[in-house]
Design a protein around this motif. Structure first.
Motif: not given
Length: 780
Positions: A63-68
């Protein structure tokens, strides 16, 4: 009392200020220097989405990677939204769907979202590039062009760099943005249609194998690629058909996500794309694809027979090669199928069925499930070739050097594969196969039109001992694959140069010179005729009759310009016939040139032709009515004849070079004619007209010989004349460019025949006049 700061404090403060300013400057510069290009951002988004899918079990990290990634996309979103709002909306939907899929641990839905984001980026990149070029902004187009895909490279299709080269040329000013735009559309639309076809094929395979994630991803890719092609589809099929097709692809995508049966929407999608080509093939590409198809099919039974003995597969590599050649032929047929169905839909369907039948037999041999007899493979292939020769237009079946070079490269790929497998006997067989295709195909043309490449190519194929030793020498000694690959790379470079040389035409300066000679020669004759007619109207009573002659000459000039425009329009309308049209126009021009040069060299022309004009003038002046109209027609006829001949000759030259090059020669010829005209009509100079005409007539004779040589070259290229090289005669390549001299018996022989005809007609005319004078002398 205030104390002033001492000098040390001032300098220290000033130093700190400079340091802060420098750090700020470096920070800003660093931001600019490190600001990634659109292509880098798009590729990072694509690669990271793949990583997220692979590591989706670690939800928090994913989820963090997708937000970035979504924040990274915001760097592109503004520009994409300006050029393609629908693409930006699709990307945003894709990110929303990806977030929901991660939260629900739904891998098929995430794979579909990932495909939606990626194709939206491709759609946005395509829209920015084409929109920027339409606005004349080549720099922006170059910046965004890397946001793209290429056709998958294989032995039959290498990645196309036409768009890259065109945009680079537009940036440097060597190509107009509108021309670059056409190249970009042709390249990218062809790429994305090929990718769409691959995605549809993947859907069917994934569905058969039960790969739900792969099926969902391929369906989303198909919908995304179709979105890129949608404007072209709408233009060709209409808005209603485009809306229907969009709905079909959306239903296919939803069915793949739900796990529902997809056979119906998949068949509907394939039917919607039938006979649709987003970037139509050029006539040259049609011929090239046809040549590839026929060549590759001919190799299928040869490879298969080498790999099967007594009902068993004895050499796997040969079967794989047969399968690969079939795939190459099928790919070419797929590219041409929409055009072939317009000629005979039933026969095209039969051919498609035969391709499928042959492919099934080859696949069965490859997996050992059933080994067809080599005779069956040969019979099926020959039946397929017979049907193709019935269906293909005759002009597509002419020997095509480009297709031959493609097959040569394919055979050399086979050679390298065998070397890497340690099968040097098979490598030698593939090398001989490549050289055999070279011998029966391009070699004859190379000997005739670019002989400097022949010894170099033969050296690389056989026992050359230069920087890279010959392939035969290396294979015989079982050299390492790297050494053979180096020679292969050097051979590829020479083959590419030779292929380009065979596609050459006349040198631009030669075309300009020929155009100037033709215009000056015809213009000089027009000046002579007009000066002769005007000069005979000497008395004050007759001078008034010069005005209608001038008026008629002016009308003839306008008519000549109109004839040029009509001729150019007709040529553009028939441009699809390519070299065939050039051959026909050149043959007509040569026929007229032969007659004209025949007239140039004997007195009958000067006496009879000029006498006919004066006879017409006397008849008009002797009549009481219609004198002005008659003189106008006389002035028109005397000049328009020269103008019409000029237009005819120049059409042949425009087919050899560009209109700009020809018009430059026309300008030079008109300038020289104008100088002579001013000297004759304004300065009343006494010029040696006859000597000037004879001198330019000799130049026209040279133009005739050059035109004959070039036309014979074209006739040989399109297969209307055979090629018999003069092997002991080596001419540099520029003699063909400049003088139409190619070392073939047909070319040299017909040029000699043209020269003999013109010179012989002169002596024949002299002989006939001498006999006529003797006859009158005896009669007197």
């Amino acid at each position: 009392m205030k104390t002033l700061p001492n000098s040390n404090m001032i300098w220290r403060g000033f130093g700190w200020l400079l340091l802060i300013m420098a750090m700020c400057h470096l920070g800003v510069a660093g931001v600019y220097a490190q600001s990634p290009a659109p292509g880098q951002i798009a590729e990072r988004i694509r690669a990271t989405l793949v990583q997220i899918q692979v590591n989706a079990a670690n939800l928090a990290t994913a989820q963090d990677q997708l937000a970035a990634l979504r924040r990274e996309y915001s760097l592109l979103a503004t520009t994409i939204a300006r050029y393609a709002p629908t693409a930006d909306a699709a990307a945003q939907r894709g990110f929303d769907a990806a977030e929901q899929a991660l939260a629900a641990a739904d891998l098929p839905r995430f794979a579909a979202a990932r495909a939606e984001i990626w194709t939206a980026l491709l759609n946005g990149g395509y829209a920015v590039v084409t929109g920027a070029l339409q606005a004349g902004d080549a720099a922006t187009a170059q910046q965004w062009l890397p946001v793209r895909e290429f056709r998958h490279a294989n032995r039959f299709a290498r990645p196309n760099a036409d768009a890259t080269k065109a945009v680079r040329a537009a940036v440097t000013g060597d190509l107009a943005p509108a021309t670059a735009l056409a190249a970009v559309k042709a390249d990218l639309l062809d790429t994305y249609q090929a990718r769409l076809a691959e995605a549809l094929a993947t859907i069917a395979i994934a569905d058969q194998q039960g790969f739900t994630t792969r099926r969902a991803e391929a369906a989303a890719l198909a919908a995304g690629y179709f979105a890129i092609l949608l404007p072209a589809y709408t233009e060709q099929r209409g808005a209603a058909a485009a809306t229907t097709a969009q709905a079909i692809f959306a239903e296919l995508q939803q069915a793949a996500l739900r796990g529902a049966p997809i056979s119906l929407p998949l068949a509907q999608a394939q039917e919607a794309l039938r006979n649709f080509r987003a970037a139509p093939l050029s006539p040259a590409e049609q011929v090239r694809r046809s040549g590839q198809m026929l060549r590759f099919l001919q190799l299928v039974p040869i490879e298969y027979e080498r790999g099967v003995r007594n009902g068993q597969v004895t050499i796997d590599l040969e079967i794989r090669e047969a399968i690969t050649f079939h795939a190459g032929a099928l790919a070419a047929f797929t590219d041409l199928r929409d055009l072939l169905e317009q000629r005979d839909a039933a026969l095209a369907t039969t051919i498609a069925d035969r391709f499928a039948e042959l492919g099934t037999m080859l696949a069965n041999a490859g997996n050992r499930s059933a080994i067809a007899d080599p005779t069956t493979i040969r019979t099926t292939t020959e039946a397929l070739l017979t049907d193709l020769r019935k269906l293909l237009p005759p002009e597509w079946q002419k020997q095509d050097s480009g297709a031959d070079f493609d097959v040569i490269r394919s055979a050399l790929d086979q050679m390298e594969n065998a070397v890497r497998a340690g099968e040097y006997a098979l490598a030698e067989s593939a090398r001989l196969e490549a050289y055999a295709i070279m011998e029966i195909g391009p070699e004859a043309k190379l000997i005739a039109f670019a002989p400097q490449y022949k010894p170099i190519i033969e050296g690389y194929f056989w026992y050359g001992q230069n920087e890279h030793k010959g392939l035969a020498y290396l294979i015989e000694r079982q050299a390492p694959p790297a050494e053979i690959a180096a020679t292969r790379a050097a051979l590829d470079r020479v083959l590419a140069e030779a292929e380009q040389a065979l596609a050459g035409s006349n040198a631009p300066l030669a075309i300009t010179t020929n155009a100037a000679v033709i215009v000056f020669r015809e213009g000089l004759e027009a000046v002579l005729i007009l000066a002769s007619l005007m000069g005979s109207l000497k008395t004050p009573a007759q001078r008034r009759f010069r005005q209608p002659l001038w008026f008629g000459a002016g009308l003839a000039m306008l008519a000549t310009v109109l004839t040029w425009l009509l001729a150019q329009g007709a040529l553009m309308a028939m441009a699809r016939f390519g070299e065939t049209l050039e051959a026909i126009v050149s043959l007509i021009a040569i026929a007229v040139l032969l007659l004209i040069t025949n007239w140039f060299f004997h007195d009958v022309y000067w006496k009879d032709w000029m006498a006919s004009f004066h006879q017409q003038k006397k008849h008009i002046l002797g009549s009481q009515t219609g004198q002005w109209l008659g003189l106008i027609m006389l002035g028109f006829a005397s000049i328009y004849r020269e103008g019409f001949e000029t237009v005819l000759f120049l059409q042949a030259l425009t087919l050899e070079g560009t209109i700009t090059v020809v018009l430059l020669g026309v300008g030079i010829g008109l300038a020289l004619t104008l100088l002579v005209g001013l000297a004759v009509f304004v300065m009343q100079a006494k010029l040696p007209h006859k000597k000037m005409l004879i001198a330019t007539g000799i130049l026209i004779g040279a133009v005739l010989l050059q035109m004959v040589g070039h036309t014979v070259n074209v006739l040989q290229v399109i297969g209307w004349l055979p090629i018999h090289p003069i092997r002991w005669l080596e001419l540099p390549y520029w003699t063909g460019f400049w003088f139409g001299l190619y070392p073939t018996w047909e070319g040299i022989g017909l040029q000699a025949a043209a020269a003999i005809f013109v010179i012989g007609s002169y002596y024949l005319a002299e002989y006939m006049q001498r006999r006529e004078r003797q006859h009158y002398a005896l009669a007197g």
